[in-house]
Motif scaffolding. Structure first.
Motif, PDB file in Angstrom:
ATOM      1  N   ARG A   1      74.616   9.330 -21.016  1.00 20.78           N
ATOM      2  CA  ARG A   1      75.250   9.379 -20.454  1.00 20.78           C
ATOM      3  C   ARG A   1      75.413   9.390 -18.834  1.00 20.78           C
ATOM      4  O   ARG A   1      74.525   9.929 -17.894  1.00 20.78           O
ATOM      5  CB  ARG A   1      76.158  10.870 -20.730  1.00 20.78           C
ATOM      6  N   TYR A   2      76.033   8.746 -17.873  1.00 24.32           N
ATOM      7  CA  TYR A   2      75.966   8.768 -16.846  1.00 24.32           C
ATOM      8  C   TYR A   2      77.685   9.581 -15.717  1.00 24.32           C
ATOM      9  O   TYR A   2      78.187   9.934 -16.508  1.00 24.32           O
ATOM     10  CB  TYR A   2      76.529   7.998 -16.666  1.00 24.32           C
ATOM     11  N   ASP A   3      76.815   9.956 -14.213  1.00 25.82           N
ATOM     12  CA  ASP A   3      78.077   9.911 -13.691  1.00 25.82           C
ATOM     13  C   ASP A   3      78.826   9.237 -13.317  1.00 25.82           C
ATOM     14  O   ASP A   3      78.977   8.370 -13.467  1.00 25.82           O
ATOM     15  CB  ASP A   3      77.026  10.890 -12.667  1.00 25.82           C
ATOM     16  N   CYS A   4      80.358   9.533 -12.745  1.00 26.81           N
ATOM     17  CA  CYS A   4      81.142   9.406 -13.061  1.00 26.81           C
ATOM     18  C   CYS A   4      80.682   8.027 -11.309  1.00 26.81           C
ATOM     19  O   CYS A   4      81.283   6.949 -11.123  1.00 26.81           O
ATOM     20  CB  CYS A   4      82.434   9.671 -12.255  1.00 26.81           C
TER      21      CYS A   4
ATOM     22  N   THR B   1      85.336   6.871 -17.652  1.00 31.35           N
ATOM     23  CA  THR B   1      84.739   7.386 -17.311  1.00 31.35           C
ATOM     24  C   THR B   1      84.209   8.290 -18.583  1.00 31.35           C
ATOM     25  O   THR B   1      82.828   7.860 -19.164  1.00 31.35           O
ATOM     26  CB  THR B   1      84.984   8.142 -16.213  1.00 31.35           C
ATOM     27  N   SER B   2      84.950   8.835 -18.779  1.00 33.30           N
ATOM     28  CA  SER B   2      84.906   9.511 -20.556  1.00 33.30           C
ATOM     29  C   SER B   2      84.800   7.888 -20.955  1.00 33.30           C
ATOM     30  O   SER B   2      83.276   9.026 -22.610  1.00 33.30           O
ATOM     31  CB  SER B   2      85.883  10.641 -20.480  1.00 33.30           C
TER      32      SER B   2
ATOM     33  N   CYS C   1      77.777   4.800 -23.989  1.00 31.11           N
ATOM     34  CA  CYS C   1      76.986   4.679 -23.813  1.00 31.11           C
ATOM     35  C   CYS C   1      76.178   5.755 -24.280  1.00 31.11           C
ATOM     36  O   CYS C   1      74.531   5.747 -24.926  1.00 31.11           O
ATOM     37  CB  CYS C   1      76.923   4.819 -22.069  1.00 31.11           C
TER      38      CYS C   1
ATOM     39  N   PHE D   1      75.895   2.466 -14.275  1.00 31.38           N
ATOM     40  CA  PHE D   1      76.776   2.570 -14.781  1.00 31.38           C
ATOM     41  C   PHE D   1      78.278   1.996 -14.365  1.00 31.38           C
ATOM     42  O   PHE D   1      78.995   1.503 -15.002  1.00 31.38           O
ATOM     43  CB  PHE D   1      77.188   4.315 -15.014  1.00 31.38           C
TER      44      PHE D   1
ATOM     45  N   ASN E   1      81.398   7.103 -21.195  1.00 33.99           N
ATOM     46  CA  ASN E   1      79.624   7.652 -21.564  1.00 33.99           C
ATOM     47  C   ASN E   1      79.924   7.759 -23.265  1.00 33.99           C
ATOM     48  O   ASN E   1      78.903   8.312 -23.198  1.00 33.99           O
ATOM     49  CB  ASN E   1      80.620   8.555 -20.355  1.00 33.99           C
TER      50      ASN E   1
ATOM     51  N   GLU F   1      82.382  15.121 -24.011  1.00 30.50           N
ATOM     52  CA  GLU F   1      83.515  14.111 -22.692  1.00 30.50           C
ATOM     53  C   GLU F   1      84.553  14.530 -23.195  1.00 30.50           C
ATOM     54  O   GLU F   1      85.124  14.152 -22.261  1.00 30.50           O
ATOM     55  CB  GLU F   1      83.248  12.584 -23.543  1.00 30.50           C
TER      56      GLU F   1
END
Length: 497
Positions: free
Chosen positions: A193-196, A179-180, A186, A201, A183, A153
């Motif tokens: 992990r999730y896309d921004c 976001t990072s 998460c 998310f 993640n 990340e």
């Protein structure tokens, strides 16, 4: 002429009289001492109904720090009808939380009060973090280590900042940081992990932010019990947010329960399930239910989210405020790590100045001004003051971190204060920095948070150079909250290699 019999009587009377008077004085002194020990803490005179609420400034930690100068390390205030005992001073806080262990913390997830279930909850939570953070989970077929998650990340964060369309004109780094960091937690908790731009998310991040805002704003029902029986928009919102958060977590945990395989531990949720199953197989009672696992995951999520985001926001702000310090950190990174590899956990012990910088950010900002509110578990006497059972206790971490008896020039930002003559960290001094509490009641994610902060921070500075933008006045004052954030600012970013 007096006979021996005549002289004996007055001598005996004087002796007996002195002896009796001594006993009386001794008894009076003991009663006085016991009275002093049993009296409640001092504090400002409360006003009717509102108590001392209207006497508090917007920055409550500053108000309580000023009151400490007048009333000492143990004093009380009334927040509406709620009596709050405020503890200040490093020695007093250590006496309360470590030596006497007088209070239990209150979880933001409204988990059980201190007792067997609470002890089990925290024990399993700590063991799950330790098991999954420090070594590969037993029988795991994937390398889902804490270090690997953070490194991955951090690399994504470097790319996001270096490729930002306004990287030279200046931009607010907060969205990329959130976001990072989110993640990482998460991936640890849910194995994904999730896309921004992922809606699920973004929804969880928003819920977490809203819950923290409501807690920071306070709730009238906390201070005036009558409001518990009246409609409360903020309380209704809080309940809604917590239900949505629980629903998200319960769905993920149910998926884990349905697909659990002890030969393939994917994440912390699997680790929790495995620990509970091990206890069941060993014939031990008090196994965590699925509801309690949800609470544990929420606690881990909270520990690995907001405090780390706020810490990184402050670190970047201080870097562009003090460019000379940034250059010293660059030098230490280059000397220790070089340009051919990325930072790792093992580098932490070889970078005293970088660690000193992070600790000074912790101390100077004190961005977690109080621990989560505590409650006394029994009647106690602290510093000769009597504190009844079930009294709300605030630990003023800000005061400890700015105590002139502990720190020279406490309002000055000086990372060097943590280094000895040979340039190594003064371990005794860094232990006095309060950010995650102390003793058995310290934040369960303490070690996890420190490692993540270090690795994110050093990875950013290994790859990027950051500057203040032209004409921007940098403000180091905080916006008050459970975790105090810096006021919005912009940075310019340039590659280092």
């Amino acid at each position: 002429m007096f006979s021996p019999e005549d002289s004996f009587v007055p001598v005996s009377t004087v002796t007996v009289t002195l002896f009796v008077m001594g006993l009386i004085l001794f008894a009076l002194e003991r009663r006085t001492q016991e009275g002093e020990r049993s009296k409640g803490p001092p504090g400002p005179t409360p006003w009717p109904l509102v108590g001392n609420l209207l006497q508090m400034e917007a920055q409550i930690h500053i108000s309580l720090t000023k009151l400490r100068d007048r009333y000492g390390d143990v004093f009380q205030v009334k927040m509406g009808s709620l009596v709050v005992v405020v503890l200040s001073g490093y020695d007093t806080v250590k006496q309360a939380l470590v030596r006497q262990a007088i209070a239990n913390g209150t979880s933001m997830t409204f988990s059980e009060k201190y007792g067997e279930a609470w002890i089990l909850h925290k024990k399993i939570c700590k063991k799950a973090l330790r098991t999954f953070s420090q070594a590969k989970a037993k029988n795991s077929t994937c390398s889902c280590l804490l270090e690997e998650h953070i490194c991955a990340e951090a690399a994504v964060l470097v790319n996001a900042l270096s490729e930002h369309p306004d990287r030279e004109r200046g931009f607010d780094p907060t969205v990329s940081l959130v976001t990072s960091v989110a993640n990482v937690v998460c991936a640890l908790c849910f194995g994904k992990r999730y896309d921004c731009n992922d809606k699920e998310f973004l929804n969880i991040v928003q819920i977490n932010n809203e819950v923290l805002k409501i807690f920071a704003a306070g709730n009238l029902a906390d201070f005036f019990p009558i409001f518990r029986y009246l409609p409360s928009p903020s309380l209704r919102k809080l309940v809604q947010y917590i239900r949505r958060m629980n629903a998200f977590l319960e769905q993920n945990i149910q998926e884990h329960l349905n697909t659990f395989d002890k030969n393939c531990i994917r994440d912390i949720t699997d680790t929790l399930i495995e620990l509970c199953e091990d206890r069941y197989e060993e014939g031990k009672q008090s196994v965590l239910s699925s509801t309690q696992i949800v609470r544990t995951v929420i606690d881990i999520f909270g520990a690995g989210f907001d405090t780390i985001i706020a810490g990184l926001q402050w670190c970047l702000l201080y870097l562009i405020k003090f460019p000379d310090i940034q250059r010293k950190i660059y030098q230490e990174i280059d000397d220790t790590i070089g340009s051919n590899r990325m930072p790792r956990f093992e580098d932490k012990t070889k970078m005293p100045f970088t660690k000193a910088f992070i600790y000074e950010v912790f101390r100077h900002t004190s961005y977690v001004p109080f621990t989560i509110p505590h409650s006394t578990t029994e009647n106690v006497v602290l510093n000769r003051y009597f504190i009844p059972k079930d009294t709300c206790v605030f630990i003023n971490q800000y005061q400890v971190n700015h105590d002139p008896d502990l720190w020279s020039n406490p309002n000055s930002f000086q990372p060097e204060r943590f280094l000895d003559a040979s340039g190594q960290l003064n371990k005794d001094l860094i232990e006095k920095v309060m950010i995650f509490g102390m003793g058995r009641r310290r934040c369960v994610g303490d070690g996890f948070a420190r490692l993540e902060m270090f690795l994110f921070f050093t990875t950013l500075l290994h790859q990027l150079h950051m500057e203040n933008i032209s004409g921007q006045e940098l403000d180091l004052t905080a916006e008050f909250g459970l975790t105090m954030k810096p006021k919005p600012y912009k940075i310019s970013v340039y590659p280092r290699h």
